[in-house]
Design a protein around this motif. Structure first.
Motif, PDB file in Angstrom:
ATOM      1  N   UNK A 109       0.823  -1.215   0.000  1.00  0.00           N
ATOM      2  CA  UNK A 109       0.000   0.000   0.000  1.00  0.00           C
ATOM      3  C   UNK A 109       0.853   1.259   0.000  1.00  0.00           C
ATOM      4  N   UNK A 110       1.989   1.230   0.723  1.00  0.00           N
ATOM      5  CA  UNK A 110       2.894   2.385   0.738  1.00  0.00           C
ATOM      6  C   UNK A 110       3.286   2.792  -0.678  1.00  0.00           C
ATOM      7  N   UNK A 111       3.541   1.790  -1.521  1.00  0.00           N
ATOM      8  CA  UNK A 111       3.983   2.056  -2.888  1.00  0.00           C
ATOM      9  C   UNK A 111       2.897   2.721  -3.726  1.00  0.00           C
ATOM     10  N   UNK A 112       1.649   2.646  -3.254  1.00  0.00           N
ATOM     11  CA  UNK A 112       0.538   3.236  -3.995  1.00  0.00           C
ATOM     12  C   UNK A 112       0.206   4.662  -3.545  1.00  0.00           C
ATOM     13  N   UNK A 113       0.458   4.989  -2.254  1.00  0.00           N
ATOM     14  CA  UNK A 113       0.103   6.347  -1.816  1.00  0.00           C
ATOM     15  C   UNK A 113       1.295   7.305  -1.744  1.00  0.00           C
ATOM     16  N   UNK A 114       2.513   6.784  -1.641  1.00  0.00           N
ATOM     17  CA  UNK A 114       3.671   7.682  -1.531  1.00  0.00           C
ATOM     18  C   UNK A 114       3.888   8.530  -2.789  1.00  0.00           C
ATOM     19  N   UNK A 115       3.648   8.018  -4.013  1.00  0.00           N
ATOM     20  CA  UNK A 115       3.792   8.896  -5.187  1.00  0.00           C
ATOM     21  C   UNK A 115       2.947  10.162  -5.098  1.00  0.00           C
ATOM     22  N   UNK A 116       1.789  10.086  -4.456  1.00  0.00           N
ATOM     23  CA  UNK A 116       0.947  11.270  -4.297  1.00  0.00           C
ATOM     24  C   UNK A 116       1.543  12.298  -3.357  1.00  0.00           C
ATOM     25  N   UNK A 117       2.379  11.849  -2.428  1.00  0.00           N
ATOM     26  CA  UNK A 117       3.017  12.762  -1.475  1.00  0.00           C
ATOM     27  C   UNK A 117       4.265  13.393  -2.082  1.00  0.00           C
ATOM     28  N   UNK A 118       5.041  12.582  -2.797  1.00  0.00           N
ATOM     29  CA  UNK A 118       6.294  13.101  -3.363  1.00  0.00           C
ATOM     30  C   UNK A 118       6.090  13.793  -4.701  1.00  0.00           C
ATOM     31  N   UNK A 119       4.914  13.601  -5.307  1.00  0.00           N
ATOM     32  CA  UNK A 119       4.634  14.252  -6.586  1.00  0.00           C
ATOM     33  C   UNK A 119       5.443  13.693  -7.732  1.00  0.00           C
ATOM     34  N   UNK A 120       5.815  12.410  -7.655  1.00  0.00           N
ATOM     35  CA  UNK A 120       6.618  11.796  -8.710  1.00  0.00           C
ATOM     36  C   UNK A 120       6.106  10.394  -9.030  1.00  0.00           C
ATOM     37  N   UNK A 121       6.446   9.918 -10.222  1.00  0.00           N
ATOM     38  CA  UNK A 121       6.077   8.573 -10.643  1.00  0.00           C
ATOM     39  C   UNK A 121       7.132   7.572 -10.181  1.00  0.00           C
ATOM     40  N   UNK A 122       6.673   6.425  -9.699  1.00  0.00           N
ATOM     41  CA  UNK A 122       7.579   5.390  -9.196  1.00  0.00           C
ATOM     42  C   UNK A 122       7.410   4.099  -9.996  1.00  0.00           C
ATOM     43  N   UNK A 123       8.523   3.407 -10.194  1.00  0.00           N
ATOM     44  CA  UNK A 123       8.513   2.067 -10.773  1.00  0.00           C
ATOM     45  C   UNK A 123       8.566   1.105  -9.592  1.00  0.00           C
ATOM     46  N   UNK A 124       7.534   0.305  -9.436  1.00  0.00           N
ATOM     47  CA  UNK A 124       7.412  -0.582  -8.280  1.00  0.00           C
ATOM     48  C   UNK A 124       7.586  -2.034  -8.714  1.00  0.00           C
ATOM     49  N   UNK A 125       8.411  -2.766  -7.986  1.00  0.00           N
ATOM     50  CA  UNK A 125       8.623  -4.183  -8.266  1.00  0.00           C
ATOM     51  C   UNK A 125       8.430  -4.972  -6.986  1.00  0.00           C
ATOM     52  N   UNK A 126       7.642  -6.042  -7.069  1.00  0.00           N
ATOM     53  CA  UNK A 126       7.395  -6.883  -5.909  1.00  0.00           C
ATOM     54  C   UNK A 126       7.300  -8.336  -6.368  1.00  0.00           C
ATOM     55  N   UNK A 127       7.079  -9.245  -5.414  1.00  0.00           N
ATOM     56  CA  UNK A 127       6.946 -10.668  -5.722  1.00  0.00           C
ATOM     57  C   UNK A 127       5.676 -11.181  -5.064  1.00  0.00           C
ATOM     58  N   UNK A 128       4.884 -11.938  -5.813  1.00  0.00           N
ATOM     59  CA  UNK A 128       3.672 -12.533  -5.251  1.00  0.00           C
ATOM     60  C   UNK A 128       4.070 -13.582  -4.210  1.00  0.00           C
TER      61      UNK A 128
END
Length: 219
Positions: A109-128
């Motif tokens: 969830x952090x990876x989804x709301x932090x871009x709104x705070x920093x005002x930048x686009x993020x490339x997110x990588x995770x593992x199921x």
């Protein structure tokens, strides 16, 4: 315009209202300090109170007073900040790349709301956690722009199931993950009572709503 997915504003507020006071709006000066910490961390280096204060034209004592009352902070041995409310310099299962700098988030969830705070686009990588499949997202301040695989979902924990005795990472972040499909997510939540699934749109909208409630500066 933010897509709110299938959750209504009332449903989102019901979830967020069950969380601690960290989801309530902070005084304006505290908002400025908080946003500054997030944005300075994008440099990929540990932060001192002095650096934060200098960036805002404040005295270090004011910043220290704010930091002393924050529970969601990780420090290194030198006393510098290496993790702040979901954004971390320490390696986790969720890589968060911004402007060529590799950081990490405590949970999905952090990876989804932090871009709104920093005002930048993020490339997110995770593992199921169930299939072991890689998950890749491009998350901008206003939307999840791309998703692989397309059926990716997010697990969430019912706020009342969060233990007050444990750290936020153990009691919340452990249960908030990306899954490569709804079926993979359903398999996992069946083994983790008190958890449920959100679509990416729902999880993103919930994070956007949290930002709206907490920060005037990012609304």
């Amino acid at each position: 315009m933010i897509q709110v997915g299938e959750l209504s504003i009332e449903e989102m507020d019901k979830i967020l209202n069950l969380f601690p006071e960290s989801f309530m709006q902070m005084p304006l000066q505290e908002q400025k300090i908080s946003v500054s910490v997030y944005r300075l961390m994008l440099q990929g280096k540990p932060l001192s109170a002095k650096l934060i204060a200098t960036s805002l034209g404040l005295v270090p004592e004011v910043v220290n007073q704010f930091l002393d009352h924050c529970s969601g902070i990780d420090y290194n041995d030198a006393g510098s900040i290496i993790g702040y409310w979901g954004l971390s310099l320490s390696k986790t299962g969720h890589r968060f790349e911004v402007d060529g700098h590799e950081l990490y988030t405590w949970c999905a969830w952090d990876a989804l709301f932090i871009p709104g705070i920093i005002g930048k686009t993020a490339m997110v990588t995770s593992i199921c956690p169930v299939t072991g499949s890689p998950i890749r997202l491009t998350v901008s301040p206003n939307a999840v722009n791309s998703t692989r695989p397309v059926g990716t979902v997010v697990s969430f924990i019912e706020p009342e199931a969060v233990s007050k005795q444990e750290s936020i990472v153990k009691s919340f972040c452990f249960y908030v993950n990306f899954f490569s499909s709804k079926s993979a997510g359903e398999h996992w939540i069946a083994e983790n009572p008190g958890t449920f699934l959100l679509t990416l749109n729902e999880a993103f909208a919930l994070g956007h709503r949290k930002n709206e409630l907490q920060y005037v500066l990012t609304s």
